[in-house]
Design a protein around this motif. Structure first.
Motif, PDB file in Angstrom:
ATOM      1  N   SER A  36       0.811  -1.223   0.000  1.00 23.43           N
ATOM      2  CA  SER A  36       0.000   0.000   0.000  1.00 23.43           C
ATOM      3  C   SER A  36       0.842   1.271   0.000  1.00 23.43           C
ATOM      4  O   SER A  36       0.317   2.352   0.258  1.00 23.43           O
ATOM      5  CB  SER A  36      -0.903  -0.004   1.236  1.00 23.43           C
ATOM      6  OG  SER A  36      -0.126  -0.251   2.395  1.00 23.43           O
ATOM      7  N   HIS A 127     -11.132  -3.999   2.948  1.00 20.50           N
ATOM      8  CA  HIS A 127     -10.508  -3.079   3.898  1.00 20.50           C
ATOM      9  C   HIS A 127     -11.383  -2.906   5.140  1.00 20.50           C
ATOM     10  O   HIS A 127     -12.611  -2.962   5.060  1.00 20.50           O
ATOM     11  CB  HIS A 127     -10.310  -1.716   3.216  1.00 20.50           C
ATOM     12  CG  HIS A 127      -9.506  -0.764   4.024  1.00 20.50           C
ATOM     13  ND1 HIS A 127     -10.039   0.384   4.564  1.00 20.50           N
ATOM     14  CD2 HIS A 127      -8.207  -0.789   4.403  1.00 20.50           C
ATOM     15  CE1 HIS A 127      -9.091   1.039   5.223  1.00 20.50           C
ATOM     16  NE2 HIS A 127      -7.973   0.344   5.147  1.00 20.50           N
ATOM     17  N   SER A 177      -8.094  -5.011  -0.194  1.00 25.56           N
ATOM     18  CA  SER A 177      -6.726  -4.581   0.118  1.00 25.56           C
ATOM     19  C   SER A 177      -5.746  -5.724  -0.128  1.00 25.56           C
ATOM     20  O   SER A 177      -4.535  -5.513  -0.224  1.00 25.56           O
ATOM     21  CB  SER A 177      -6.623  -4.140   1.581  1.00 25.56           C
ATOM     22  OG  SER A 177      -7.363  -2.954   1.747  1.00 25.56           O
ATOM     23  N   HIS A 205      -5.966   0.113  -3.935  1.00 28.89           N
ATOM     24  CA  HIS A 205      -4.757  -0.653  -4.250  1.00 28.89           C
ATOM     25  C   HIS A 205      -4.397  -0.635  -5.721  1.00 28.89           C
ATOM     26  O   HIS A 205      -3.230  -0.779  -6.066  1.00 28.89           O
ATOM     27  CB  HIS A 205      -4.893  -2.084  -3.725  1.00 28.89           C
ATOM     28  CG  HIS A 205      -4.302  -2.206  -2.365  1.00 28.89           C
ATOM     29  ND1 HIS A 205      -2.980  -2.494  -2.154  1.00 28.89           N
ATOM     30  CD2 HIS A 205      -4.849  -1.998  -1.153  1.00 28.89           C
ATOM     31  CE1 HIS A 205      -2.734  -2.480  -0.858  1.00 28.89           C
ATOM     32  NE2 HIS A 205      -3.844  -2.178  -0.216  1.00 28.89           N
ATOM     33  N   LYS A 232      -0.697   4.381  -3.546  1.00 28.83           N
ATOM     34  CA  LYS A 232      -0.330   2.947  -3.530  1.00 28.83           C
ATOM     35  C   LYS A 232       0.270   2.609  -4.898  1.00 28.83           C
ATOM     36  O   LYS A 232       1.424   2.975  -5.141  1.00 28.83           O
ATOM     37  CB  LYS A 232      -1.557   2.119  -3.149  1.00 28.83           C
ATOM     38  CG  LYS A 232      -2.042   2.424  -1.717  1.00 28.83           C
ATOM     39  CD  LYS A 232      -3.219   1.567  -1.323  1.00 28.83           C
ATOM     40  CE  LYS A 232      -3.537   1.623   0.145  1.00 28.83           C
ATOM     41  NZ  LYS A 232      -4.297   2.794   0.583  1.00 28.83           N
ATOM     42  N   ARG A 366       1.655 -10.477   2.700  1.00 28.20           N
ATOM     43  CA  ARG A 366       1.222  -9.738   1.518  1.00 28.20           C
ATOM     44  C   ARG A 366       2.430  -8.982   0.985  1.00 28.20           C
ATOM     45  O   ARG A 366       3.092  -8.259   1.726  1.00 28.20           O
ATOM     46  CB  ARG A 366       0.097  -8.776   1.880  1.00 28.20           C
ATOM     47  CG  ARG A 366      -0.472  -8.035   0.692  1.00 28.20           C
ATOM     48  CD  ARG A 366      -1.510  -7.012   1.106  1.00 28.20           C
ATOM     49  NE  ARG A 366      -0.918  -5.919   1.871  1.00 28.20           N
ATOM     50  CZ  ARG A 366      -1.530  -4.760   2.118  1.00 28.20           C
ATOM     51  NH1 ARG A 366      -2.754  -4.560   1.668  1.00 28.20           N
ATOM     52  NH2 ARG A 366      -0.937  -3.809   2.816  1.00 28.20           N
TER      53      ARG A 366
HETATM   54  N1  DSN Z   1      -3.485   0.300   5.130  1.00 26.16           N
HETATM   55  C1  DSN Z   1      -3.740   0.078   3.736  1.00 26.16           C
HETATM   56  C2  DSN Z   1      -3.271  -1.236   3.284  1.00 26.16           C
HETATM   57  O1  DSN Z   1      -2.198  -1.607   3.708  1.00 26.16           O
HETATM   58  O2  DSN Z   1      -3.898  -1.902   2.473  1.00 26.16           O
HETATM   59  C3  DSN Z   1      -5.132   0.335   3.377  1.00 26.16           C
HETATM   60  O3  DSN Z   1      -5.548   1.564   3.888  1.00 26.16           O
END
Ligand code: DSN
Length: 438
Positions: A36, A127, A177, A205, A232, A366
């Protein structure tokens, strides 16, 4: 002079040191794989320092409650126009200061407390702002999840149809997300519209993949509104965005942004957003294509190294993300911490089979490649990153020994790509104006 000042004032020294250490560490010595995040170009960063950061501008451009905003008004309209051209709509709101505030605005505009929202499944990576624990819950809107199909790594459309038709929500949300494959926007939009629900697609994203034309634009697939952040895969300053194709929806949203959720919309980010938008017009397609190539290469290389990369049956990913199940190696929390010791920064993540109580040590990692791509890395570097991760996770090498290799590798990637380049004399000139006004 500065050294003298710092030595005379230990608190000042500590504050300055922390900010500098962070910057030197994250910008020069780490491989950042947080999905992100991203970095702005030096030109966008320098313009981000403009005096608008000190000002207020309640209301819409040219209809403000404060004076002194003639340049702000024009800049806001310019930034909206650039983002609108990228998203192929004339209705763009840049005042929400984050993706969460963008979501809050839209939820409030189209639902009242006690109404229902059917949301993209949290189990699949929606999210927190779409949930009872986040913005949706704070607004008193009931959260009802669509089912998730783990085999397809996506929303189960038949299950979603049943839920939407039974509950007749005011809002249906899409977007994740943890986002590997496009949601079935067209199919869900048809179902949602049959019960008069608004479709709100959170594209935070994948905004840079949409503007880079490698990911479908939900506004063209039947979504009524998109909400997003701007930092992002779209590599701008931290901020929020809402876009819609309907003038009526746009007006309704505008009335909620201010006065309900935003007073001052952090005006200094408008210039940086506009500059990043122009960069994406010029280089965004090349950038987005490279991001997806990099993600696929990294996924394949991690699998070859012996890691369990999810969604193998679907080719692992079509986005900037790669998701790895590390249960057999001790879980996401443990592995993310060990990798940080090697200067490889990413986050642990709940995977669809985890229970809410697994949040402290979920199954997954992730990984996002959008920032390393912006630093100019390509397929060969993805293979090298997979090797570093394999050294730590599979071969159980001492993280500090891998850290040395990571620092050495990172030295070759210190310039931001897919952005405007300027000379250091220009940097000095601009910095002087930003700091002193001339
Ligand atoms: N905190 C973000 C993420 O990491 O997906 C979304 O706001």
């Amino acid at each position: 002079m500065l050294d003298e000042l710092l030595s005379e004032n230990p608190d000042l020294k500590e504050a300055v040191d922390l900010a500098l250490q962070h910057t030197m560490w994250r910008k020069r010595r780490c491989i950042n794989l947080i999905a992100s995040e991203n970095v702005m170009s030096p030109l966008a960063m320098l313009l981000y320092l403009n005096d608008m950061m000190h000002r207020y501008a309640e209301g819409k451009p040219f209809k403000r409650y404060y004076q002194g905003l003639k340049y702000v008004d024009e800049l806001e309209v310019k930034a909206q126009k650039i983002m609108g051209e990228l998203l192929e709509t004339e209705y763009v709101e840049l005042r929400p200061i984050s993706g969460t505030i963008a979501n809050a605005t839209v939820f409030r505009a189209f639902a009242n407390p006690g109404d229902k929202a059917v949301v993209a499944p949290v189990q699949g990576g929606a999210h927190v702002s779409h949930t009872r624990y986040g913005t949706l819950g704070a607004l008193g809107i009931e959260q009802i999840d669509m089912p998730f199909d783990i085999e397809e790594w996506n929303i189960d459309v038949d299950g979603a149809r049943k839920v939407i038709e039974e509950t007749k929500p005011k809002i249906v949300t899409l977007g994740f997300s943890l986002y590997l494959f496009p949601n079935p926007t067209k199919e869900i939009a048809e179902i949602a519209h049959s019960v008069d629900a608004k479709v709100v697609h959170d594209v935070a994203h994948v905004l840079g993949l949409i503007t880079g034309k490698v990911w479908e634009n939900p506004l063209k697939q039947g979504a009524d509104i998109i909400t997003s952040s701007t930092h992002k895969t779209f590599p701008g300053p931290q901020g929020g965005l809402i876009a819609t194709v309907s003038k009526d929806d746009y007006k309704r949203i505008g009335k909620v942004v201010f006065p309900m959720f935003v007073s001052n919309h952090h005006l200094h980010r408008l210039a940086a957003t506009a500059i990043t938008g122009l960069e994406m017009k010029l280089w965004g397609e090349e950038y987005a294509r490279q991001i997806v190539r990099n993600a696929k290469t990294l996924a394949e290389a991690l699998a070859e190294a012996g890691l369990k990369v999810v969604a193998e049956n679907r080719g692992y990913t079509e986005s900037h993300q790669v998701v790895v199940d590390v249960r057999e190696h001790g879980g996401g929390a443990k592995i993310a911490e060990i990798l940080e010791e090697a200067n490889i920064i990413l986050n642990k993540n709940l995977l669809p089979w985890d229970k809410p109580e697994d949040i402290k040590n979920p199954s997954g990692l992730r990984i996002g490649v959008q920032e390393v791509t912006r630093w100019g890395m390509k397929e060969d570097e993805m293979k090298q990153i997979a090797e570093f991760i394999g050294m730590v996770v599979i071969d159980k090498k001492e993280p500090s020994s891998v850290r040395e290799k990571v620092i050495d590798f990172r030295k070759n990637f210190i310039e931001v790509h897919y952005g405007f380049k300027i000379e250091s004399s220009d940097e000095e000139r601009l910095l002087k104006i930003m700091l002193h006004g001339e």
